[in-house]
Design an enzyme around this catalytic site. Structure first.
Site, mmCIF file in Angstrom:
data_model
loop_
_atom_site.group_PDB
_atom_site.id
_atom_site.type_symbol
_atom_site.label_atom_id
_atom_site.label_comp_id
_atom_site.label_asym_id
_atom_site.label_seq_id
_atom_site.Cartn_x
_atom_site.Cartn_y
_atom_site.Cartn_z
ATOM 1 N N ALA A 64 0.836 -1.203 0.000
ATOM 2 C CA ALA A 64 0.000 0.000 0.000
ATOM 3 C C ALA A 64 0.870 1.253 0.000
ATOM 4 O O ALA A 64 2.038 1.205 0.373
ATOM 5 C CB ALA A 64 -0.887 0.001 1.237
ATOM 6 N N GLY A 105 0.796 -5.602 1.228
ATOM 7 C CA GLY A 105 -0.268 -5.865 0.266
ATOM 8 C C GLY A 105 0.264 -6.511 -1.005
ATOM 9 O O GLY A 105 -0.440 -7.288 -1.659
ATOM 10 N N GLU A 108 0.406 -10.070 -0.265
ATOM 11 C CA GLU A 108 -0.961 -10.611 -0.162
ATOM 12 C C GLU A 108 -1.570 -10.842 -1.540
ATOM 13 O O GLU A 108 -2.288 -11.817 -1.761
ATOM 14 C CB GLU A 108 -1.828 -9.665 0.677
ATOM 15 C CG GLU A 108 -1.403 -9.664 2.149
ATOM 16 C CD GLU A 108 -2.259 -8.723 2.986
ATOM 17 O OE1 GLU A 108 -2.179 -7.513 2.729
ATOM 18 O OE2 GLU A 108 -2.996 -9.205 3.860
ATOM 19 N N GLU A 128 4.010 -4.939 7.918
ATOM 20 C CA GLU A 128 3.028 -3.994 8.478
ATOM 21 C C GLU A 128 3.275 -3.682 9.945
ATOM 22 O O GLU A 128 2.997 -2.588 10.419
ATOM 23 C CB GLU A 128 1.610 -4.541 8.307
ATOM 24 C CG GLU A 128 1.092 -4.535 6.873
ATOM 25 C CD GLU A 128 1.450 -5.784 6.095
ATOM 26 O OE1 GLU A 128 2.346 -6.541 6.542
ATOM 27 O OE2 GLU A 128 0.839 -6.004 5.040
#
Ligand SMILES: NC(=O)c1ccc[n+]([C@@H]2O[C@H](COP(=O)([O-])OP(=O)(O)OC[C@H]3O[C@@H](n4cnc5c(N)ncnc54)[C@H](O)[C@@H]3O)[C@@H](O)[C@H]2O)c1
Length: 700
Positions: A64, A105, A108, A128
């Site tokens: 992100a 992300g 992911e 994160e």
């Protein structure tokens, strides 16, 4: 419709979705939309039989865009979670082809594909936690299903990435691609289609089994290292839900946990530090395009504790460095220490023997200045005495080319007075490293009155090149970090005189989140250092100010801390655990009695206020004087040089979370009891009355 942030192409029935959002393919809205559009287009096209997701440029996808966290999104925004759900519904094979970074992300996204290929040196991780968060788009559900619960939790709670080779061994990737990644991915897709393999959806893999007490044990172990930081425990809870509850429940739980944590003080503090570090590089009157000079060769004068560590910093960054001392035995000792440090790193498996040899080969020892050559920068780390420093600088000025930057590692002396010993004060700057210099990330870059802008820009860039975080500070005693430290240490000593024991003060500070309290820290650093400085200043010490003698008395008994097996604590041979010492307690109690102080129990809250508020009060003065450019720079200094708990964002961010008024009122209360040292800084007073924040302070 494809978005320019994701290029769409087909090759032999395989759709290629190439993320193209330089520099790191962050998951911007355009990228998210591009992936969804590309997916739909490929699924709708009967000629397309499989999809490959790949990154253009430096890496796959770094996750992100942190600057978008917490900002409102348009109602039709495409969220990574939508993409993952769409991947789960996809009826055609999805293959992630990973090089460079696949983080947060980004990982992911790859986890939601059916298969993964990676370059051996790709870096995959869920970092994160480093900004107080957790994986929020299926990571806590999917990663354990691929590599097992414990390895997955280790990645999530440390935030550290693994490389492609390790990922292949653990089952996170299905194949390593040594050569052309795109070709390998297309070939892999071809095999999947030829073999008509069933889609391998990660979410549908069986939940790995764990021992019944696994999560409790993991939490208990984690507690020992997190010192009050809660975010890692959220990952544990989500992983636990991922293996004990239904996929739908676990997914909803993860999403809700992530969304809640985004607004939590921990995440705010860590996101603040993330940006604070980047902001520190910006200096208003030294614009980003200020010319810098290449540092291709360096020299360090003084092969002691600091000089040796600084020479290692250069060698670690591949910069050849000449290490100079005045005597052969000092050089020999210095080199032995350096070699020992490297050898320990090799033993721990963090450095290869050949890399160690290469680094050692970059360090050229020399006695005297004869072999100095033409370094681009010289860093002086000799004894902390002005006449010696001035003599060294006069000599360096004579032997070095006029373009050489002359830097001093002084921690207390006036950089302008040192510069005054040369004919090139514009080329003189302070580089204040922290001990151990090869480990600590902080570098205070001290701007002298005459320091030239290109010298500042070059030194700030050098800080980055040697993997430090450089913060610009002005010339004042102790610069920023140590100047603030004084009040903290002073109050710790006074608390002990008034009734607390060293272990109580240390426990309160450790419970706040510091790695250790002031007394354990003093024992580690060596009590003799401060003693020598205090003796030097004894004649000029103001008589009207309270002075604690306990540390001096410990030194008089030869208790210099860990190195003598005794200081504020006692130590057993070969063990660095501080153990409370009845002899020290007796000395403390006797001192209080001599001073006529009736010892009283001191609450943890008072310990914290007395130690921490002087940091904030002094920093307020530092800001007003312009010795630091901004409050967040002070935070960067205390986070990287003094162990201030990262999840509290640094002393100024902490102050802003409490509010200036709370601190000001307490400072006034302590001033009423303890007098002058607690006089509130005018800036603190102003923010308290006007209701402002340190974060918004800018000097007129
Ligand atoms: N130790 C720390 O934690 C720390 C932290 C930050 C800054 N500093 C500063 O770094 C500097 C060095 O501190 P240190 O702890 O490494 O000291 P140290 O005593 O370990 O080393 C000093 C070295 O300088 C050499 N030296 C002295 N005079 C010299 C000369 N004229 N020419 C060449 N070499 C000479 C000595 O032989 C010795 O090897 C000091 O200015 C100190 O204030 C120290």
């Amino acid at each position: 419709m494809t978005s320019p942030a994701v290029a769409y192409a087909t090759r032999d029935g395989v759709a290629l979705l190439a993320l193209a959002n330089p520099p790191v393919n962050a998951l911007s809205q355009a990228v998210c939309r591009g992936i969804i559009d590309g997916l739909e287009r490929a699924l709708a096209d009967p000629a397309v039989r499989a999809l490959v997701v790949i990154g253009r440029g430096r890496g796959f996808c770094a996750g992100a865009d942190i600057s978008e966290f917490g900002k409102p999104r348009p109602p039709d925004a495409v969220h990574l979670r939508h993409i993952i759900a769409a991947f789960d519904r996809a009826s055609k094979p999805l293959i992630a082809a990973i090089h460079g970074n696949a983080l947060g992300g980004g990982l992911e996204l790859a986890l939601a594909c059916h298969w993964r290929l990676a370059a051996p040196d790709a870096r995959m991780g869920l970092p994160e936690v480093k900004i107080g968060l957790l994986a929020g788009a299926g990571g806590t559900l999917r990663l354990p299903r691929l590599i097992g619960v414990e390895p997955a939790l280790r990645m999530m709670t440390s935030g550290e990435p693994i490389d492609g080779r390790q990922a292949a061994k653990q089952g996170l990737v299905d194949e390593l691609a040594e050569g052309d990644l795109e070709a390998a991915a297309l070939a892999f897709a071809g095999r999947v289609l030829a073999e008509d393999r069933a889609l391998r959806r990660t979410r549908d893999l069986p939940a790995p089994a764990v021992a019944p007490d696994f999560f409790e044990t993991y939490r208990a172990a984690l507690k020992k290292s997190t010192r009050g930081f809660m975010a890692p425990f959220l990952s544990v809870a989500c992983v636990e839900a991922g293996v004990t509850r239904s996929v739908e429940e676990a997914t909803a739980n993860e999403g809700a946990t992530f969304d809640r944590q985004l607004g939590a003080p921990e995440a705010k503090a860590l996101i603040h530090s993330f940006f604070a570090e980047r902001k520190a590089a910006a200096i208003p009157d030294v614009p980003a395009d200020t010319p810098t000079h290449k540092i291709g060769r360096a020299a360090v004068i003084g092969a002691g504790t600091m000089g040796g560590g600084i020479a290692m910093c250069f060698a670690n960054a591949g910069i050849p460095v000449t290490l100079v001392d005045s005597a052969q035995d000092a050089i020999d000792r210095g080199l032995r220490t350096i070699a020992g440090n490297y050898a320990r790193t090799v033993e721990r498996g963090r450095l290869s023997r050949s890399e160690m040899d290469a680094r050692l080969a970059l360090i050229t020892p020399a006695v005297g200045y004869g072999a100095l050559g033409s370094p681009d920068i010289v860093i002086e780390a000799v004894f902390e005495e002005m006449p010696i420093k001035q003599q060294v600088f006069a000599e360096l000025d004579r032997v070095c080319p006029p373009s050489t930057i002359l830097a001093t590692n002084t921690s207390t002396l006036d950089v302008d007075a040192i510069a005054g010993a040369t004919r090139r004060p514009a080329q003189v700057i302070g580089t204040h490293f922290f001990s151990p210099a090869n480990v600590m990330r902080l570098l205070e870059v001290v701007r002298g009155k005459a320091t030239a802008k290109d010298v500042i820009a070059t030194t700030m860039k050098l800080a980055r090149d040697i993997r430090k975080v450089g913060v610009l500070v002005g010339v004042c005693e102790g610069f920023v970090g140590n100047r603030m430290l004084r009040g903290y240490l002073r109050e710790a000593d006074f608390l002990v005189e008034e009734g607390a024991l060293p272990q109580e003060v240390d426990a309160a500070i450790a419970a706040f989140g510091f790695p250790m309290g002031p007394f354990a820290m003093a024992d580690l650093a060596g009590l003799d250092v401060g003693w020598r400085i205090r003796k030097g200043k004894a004649a000029t010490r103001p008589n009207h100010l309270r002075y604690s003698t306990i540390a001096d008395r410990l030194c008089e008994q030869g208790r210099f801390g860990q190195k003598t097996g005794a200081g504020w604590y006692r130590y057993e041979k070969g063990d660095r655990t501080p153990r409370p010492d009845p002899d020290v307690e007796a000395l403390i109690v006797a001192t209080s009695a001599e001073l006529g102080i009736e010892r009283r129990p001191i609450a943890e809250a008072e310990i914290l206020e007395r130690c921490l508020y002087p940091l904030i009060n002094e920093a307020a003065r530092i800001l007003e004087e312009g010795m630091a450019l901004r409050a967040s720079d002070v935070d960067v200094i205390w986070l990287n040089g003094y162990g201030f708990p990262a999840w509290r964002g640094g002393p100024m961010h902490y102050a802003d979370t409490l509010g200036a008024k709370v601190i000001y009122d307490a400072v006034r209360r302590y001033e009423a009891v303890h007098g002058e040292p607690w006089r509130p800084a005018p800036l603190l007073e102003r923010l308290a009355t006007e209701g402002g924040r340190f974060a918004d302070f800018a000097r007129e």
